[in-house]
Write a protein that holds these residues in place. Structure first.
Motif, mmCIF file in Angstrom:
data_model
loop_
_atom_site.group_PDB
_atom_site.id
_atom_site.type_symbol
_atom_site.label_atom_id
_atom_site.label_comp_id
_atom_site.label_asym_id
_atom_site.label_seq_id
_atom_site.Cartn_x
_atom_site.Cartn_y
_atom_site.Cartn_z
ATOM 1 N N LEU A 152 0.956 -0.992 0.279
ATOM 2 C CA LEU A 152 -0.160 0.198 -0.051
ATOM 3 C C LEU A 152 1.046 0.896 -0.434
ATOM 4 N N LEU A 153 2.035 1.043 0.469
ATOM 5 C CA LEU A 153 3.107 2.232 0.706
ATOM 6 C C LEU A 153 3.340 2.647 -0.959
ATOM 7 N N GLY A 157 5.190 10.370 -5.531
ATOM 8 C CA GLY A 157 7.556 10.345 -4.981
ATOM 9 C C GLY A 157 8.039 9.851 -3.911
ATOM 10 N N SER A 158 8.988 9.441 -3.611
ATOM 11 C CA SER A 158 10.025 9.573 -2.648
ATOM 12 C C SER A 158 9.567 10.066 -1.252
ATOM 13 N N THR A 159 8.452 10.324 -0.816
ATOM 14 C CA THR A 159 8.152 11.696 0.203
ATOM 15 C C THR A 159 7.698 11.526 0.084
ATOM 16 N N MET A 169 9.653 1.548 3.082
ATOM 17 C CA MET A 169 9.508 0.193 2.388
ATOM 18 C C MET A 169 10.376 -0.237 2.734
ATOM 19 N N ASP A 170 11.785 -0.240 3.183
ATOM 20 C CA ASP A 170 13.213 -0.323 2.566
ATOM 21 C C ASP A 170 13.121 -1.032 4.064
ATOM 22 N N LYS A 171 13.246 -0.516 5.836
ATOM 23 C CA LYS A 171 12.816 -0.928 6.697
ATOM 24 C C LYS A 171 11.275 -2.191 7.093
ATOM 25 N N GLU A 176 10.888 -7.985 7.878
ATOM 26 C CA GLU A 176 9.971 -8.769 7.001
ATOM 27 C C GLU A 176 11.438 -9.942 6.620
ATOM 28 N N ALA A 177 12.402 -10.087 6.606
ATOM 29 C CA ALA A 177 13.778 -10.563 6.135
ATOM 30 C C ALA A 177 13.710 -11.772 7.694
#
Length: 186
Positions: A152-153, A157-159, A169-171, A176-177
Motif C-alpha cells: 500500500l506504500l 514521489g519518494s516522500t 519500505m526498505d525498513k 520482514e526478512a
C-alpha cells in the motif's frame, strides 16, 4: 469513560508493575486494560473510569509506582487541523512511540483522501498498527500487519510530507526478512 495513560515505572519488573497498576485501578472503581510497552520500558495502558475525577484519582494513586509521562481523555474529539499539521502530528506521535494515537490522526486524513493517497495513508495506518502489536509483544501479528502495509506504500514521489516512503519500505522489507520489528523514527 476511556483514558490513555503512559507510566514510566520506578521498578523494572514489568509483570509486577502491570499487576499493581491493574489492582490499584480496580480498587478505585476503574479498569486498566490493553497494556503496551515502549522500547524504554514505559507502560501505555487504557484506563476505563466512571469520571475524569476518578481517572485523576487513579493517576494520583499510581504516582508512587511510576511517573505519568502523559494522560489523555479519549472522549475529547481531535481538534481540526490542516492536512500538513495532522501529518506533522502523526509523525511526532509515531516518533514518540505513541503508535495508537498516530494511527488515529492518520485515520482522520485517510477518511478525506482518495485514490493513491488513500492507499498510502492506509499503509501508514497499518505500520502504526503493526507497532501497537509490537508493543504488546505480539510479534507475529505485528509482522503480519507490517507485511500488509508494504504494497500500500506506493506513492508517486519518494516522500509524503516529511516521511521518506522509500526508506520506510526498505525498513519494512528488512523487518520482514529478519522476522522482527525494531523501533525507528519516521
Amino acid at each position: 469513560m476511556r483514558f490513555l495513560l503512559r507510566l514510566v515505572p520506578r521498578d523494572a519488573d514489568r509483570p509486577a508493575f502491570l499487576a499493581a497498576v491493574r489492582s490499584i485501578a480496580v480498587n478505585l472503581g476503574a479498569k486498566a486494560v490493553n497494556p503496551k510497552w515502549t522500547s524504554y520500558g514505559a507502560l501505555e495502558i487504557d484506563v476505563f473510569a466512571p469520571t475524569p475525577q476518578d481517572f485523576q484519582l487513579v493517576v494520583a494513586a499510581l504516582a508512587p509506582l511510576g511517573e505519568a509521562e502523559f494522560a489523555k481523555d479519549l472522549q475529547v474529539p481531535q481538534r481540526a487541523m490542516t492536512k500538513e499539521k495532522a501529518l506533522e502530528e502523526a509523525v511526532a506521535l509515531f516518533n514518540g512511540e505513541r503508535f495508537w494515537e498516530a494511527h488515529e490522526v492518520l485515520e482522520t486524513l485517510w477518511r478525506a483522501a482518495e485514490g493513491n493517497e488513500k492507499k498510502l495513508l492506509q499503509g501508514l495506518i497499518l505500520v502504526c498498527a503493526a507497532f501497537v502489536h509490537h508493543q504488546k509483544d505480539e510479534e507475529r501479528v505485528a509482522l503480519g500487519v507490517a507485511r500488509r502495509a508494504i504494497p500500500l506504500l506506493v506513492w508517486g514521489g519518494s516522500t509524503y510530507g516529511s516521511i521518506d516512503i522509500i526508506a520506510l519500505m526498505d525498513k519494512l522489507t528488512r523487518f520482514e526478512a529478519e522476522e522482527k520489528l525494531s523501533i525507528f523514527e519516521l
